[in-house]
Design a protein around this motif. Structure first.
Motif, PDB file in Angstrom:
ATOM      1  N   ASP A 115       0.878  -1.182   0.000  1.00 23.75           N
ATOM      2  CA  ASP A 115       0.000   0.000   0.000  1.00 23.75           C
ATOM      3  C   ASP A 115       0.913   1.231   0.000  1.00 23.75           C
ATOM      4  OD1 ASP A 115      -1.836   1.976   0.277  1.00 23.75           O
ATOM      5  OD2 ASP A 115      -2.601   1.353   2.249  1.00 23.75           O
ATOM      6  N   TYR A 116       1.044   1.842  -1.183  1.00 29.00           N
ATOM      7  CA  TYR A 116       1.967   2.977  -1.307  1.00 29.00           C
ATOM      8  C   TYR A 116       1.355   4.298  -0.855  1.00 29.00           C
ATOM      9  CZ  TYR A 116       4.712  -0.303  -4.089  1.00 29.00           C
ATOM     10  OH  TYR A 116       5.443  -1.385  -4.498  1.00 29.00           O
ATOM     11  N   GLU A 117       0.122   4.289  -0.461  1.00 32.91           N
ATOM     12  CA  GLU A 117      -0.555   5.523  -0.036  1.00 32.91           C
ATOM     13  C   GLU A 117      -0.714   5.617   1.478  1.00 32.91           C
ATOM     14  OE1 GLU A 117      -4.233   5.774  -2.066  1.00 32.91           O
ATOM     15  OE2 GLU A 117      -3.337   5.967  -4.075  1.00 32.91           O
ATOM     16  N   CYS A 118      -0.028   4.787   2.208  1.00 34.96           N
ATOM     17  CA  CYS A 118      -0.133   4.828   3.663  1.00 34.96           C
ATOM     18  C   CYS A 118       0.656   5.999   4.227  1.00 34.96           C
ATOM     19  CB  CYS A 118       0.358   3.508   4.272  1.00 34.96           C
ATOM     20  SG  CYS A 118       2.102   3.170   3.895  1.00 34.96           S
ATOM     21  N   GLU A 119       0.450   6.255   5.532  1.00 33.40           N
ATOM     22  CA  GLU A 119       1.099   7.377   6.176  1.00 33.40           C
ATOM     23  C   GLU A 119       2.605   7.150   6.271  1.00 33.40           C
ATOM     24  OE1 GLU A 119      -1.234   5.603   7.374  1.00 33.40           O
ATOM     25  OE2 GLU A 119      -3.056   6.860   7.379  1.00 33.40           O
ATOM     26  N   PRO A 120       3.398   8.239   6.292  1.00 35.05           N
ATOM     27  CA  PRO A 120       4.842   8.092   6.466  1.00 35.05           C
ATOM     28  C   PRO A 120       5.159   7.390   7.785  1.00 35.05           C
ATOM     29  CG  PRO A 120       4.297  10.308   5.730  1.00 35.05           C
ATOM     30  CD  PRO A 120       3.004   9.638   6.060  1.00 35.05           C
ATOM     31  N   THR A 137       4.716   4.250   8.281  1.00 32.40           N
ATOM     32  CA  THR A 137       3.881   3.053   8.375  1.00 32.40           C
ATOM     33  C   THR A 137       4.136   2.167   7.170  1.00 32.40           C
ATOM     34  OG1 THR A 137       2.178   4.301   9.547  1.00 32.40           O
ATOM     35  CG2 THR A 137       1.526   2.196   8.572  1.00 32.40           C
ATOM     36  N   LYS A 185       2.478  -0.851   5.142  1.00 29.18           N
ATOM     37  CA  LYS A 185       1.201  -1.551   5.001  1.00 29.18           C
ATOM     38  C   LYS A 185       1.184  -2.318   3.686  1.00 29.18           C
ATOM     39  CE  LYS A 185      -2.639   0.400   6.123  1.00 29.18           C
ATOM     40  NZ  LYS A 185      -3.797   1.328   6.173  1.00 29.18           N
ATOM     41  N   HIS A 202       0.830  -4.555   8.715  1.00 29.46           N
ATOM     42  CA  HIS A 202       0.722  -3.196   9.266  1.00 29.46           C
ATOM     43  C   HIS A 202       1.826  -3.038  10.299  1.00 29.46           C
ATOM     44  CE1 HIS A 202      -0.708   0.377  11.314  1.00 29.46           C
ATOM     45  NE2 HIS A 202      -1.568   0.577  10.311  1.00 29.46           N
ATOM     46  N   ASP A 243       4.845  -0.415  12.207  1.00 30.72           N
ATOM     47  CA  ASP A 243       5.272   0.956  12.527  1.00 30.72           C
ATOM     48  C   ASP A 243       6.785   0.975  12.483  1.00 30.72           C
ATOM     49  OD1 ASP A 243       5.680   3.494  13.384  1.00 30.72           O
ATOM     50  OD2 ASP A 243       4.611   3.294  15.290  1.00 30.72           O
ATOM     51  N   THR A 302       8.758   3.342  12.870  1.00 31.29           N
ATOM     52  CA  THR A 302       9.386   4.210  13.868  1.00 31.29           C
ATOM     53  C   THR A 302       9.645   3.464  15.175  1.00 31.29           C
ATOM     54  OG1 THR A 302       7.233   5.001  14.655  1.00 31.29           O
ATOM     55  CG2 THR A 302       8.276   6.239  12.858  1.00 31.29           C
TER      56      THR A 302
END
Length: 206
Positions: free
Chosen positions: A152-157, A159, A161, A174, A176, A178
């Motif tokens: 999923d290339y449209e996920c939040e920075p 993350t 997914k 999914h 994280d 960070t």
């Protein structure tokens, strides 16, 4: 001059009359003739005065014309001097324009050379892209075939997914990034890869 000669003649006649004591009739004739000569003299003087006034008027007109001519010549000389100044300024401007034109010509030549060089570089990039794109597509296809992961290339920075299409069920991913190390993420993703796999038909290296 004829009028003065007539007066002189009358004067001699009077002297002759007085000397010879001639008749009164002759004296009257001489007096009438003297009066006529005086009138002629006055007329001549009036005519001379008129001619003199006419000559003075002509001289005044000529003098006025001469003054006007001098003023016109002075104005024309001023215009000529201004034209000479304008010509000198125009010559300077022309020299500046010629220099600017030469500079622009040089800059234009440099731009054309830069454009030609840029076109060569673009052509080279296009050729390189033409060569490398199939390899990149193959690598992406190969990676997807091996990992069975749809990202999923449209996920939040921060993350990570996607969906892992396993042998039996699809498993969502999914993570994280960070909170996890790059090694932990890599190990987890590689743990999803099935070691018993076969290339899909038609997928061959180039």
């Amino acid at each position: 001059m004829a009028a003065f000669r007539d007066i002189e003649e009358v004067s001699y006649g009077l002297l002759s009359l007085l000397g010879a004591n001639r008749a009164e009739a002759q004296l009257r004739r001489l007096l009438e003739r003297h009066e006529q000569m005086v009138e002629r003299l006055l007329e001549t003087q009036d005519d001379a005065d008129q001619r003199l006034r006419e000559v003075l008027a002509v001289e005044e007109e000529v003098a006025q014309s001469l003054l006007e001519l001098k003023e016109s010549m002075r104005q024309e000389d001023t215009k000529l001097q201004q034209l000479d100044v304008d010509l000198q300024n125009a010559s300077k401007d022309d020299a500046c324009l010629q220099a600017r034109l030469c500079q622009l010509t040089t800059e234009l030549q440099e731009l054309r050379e830069m454009e030609a060089d840029l076109q060569q570089q673009e052509t080279k990039v296009d050729e390189d892209t033409t060569v490398t794109i199939p390899s990149a597509v193959y690598v992406a296809q190969l990676y997807r075939c091996i990992s069975k992961i749809e990202w999923d290339y449209e996920c939040e920075p921060g993350t990570i997914k996607g969906i892992h299409h396993g042998p039996t069920v699809a498993l969502p991913i999914h993570l994280d990034s960070t909170q996890l190390s790059r090694k932990s993420v890599s190990d987890y993703l590689w743990s999803l890869v099935d070691t018993a796999w076969e290339p899909e038909p038609g997928l061959t290296p180039r």
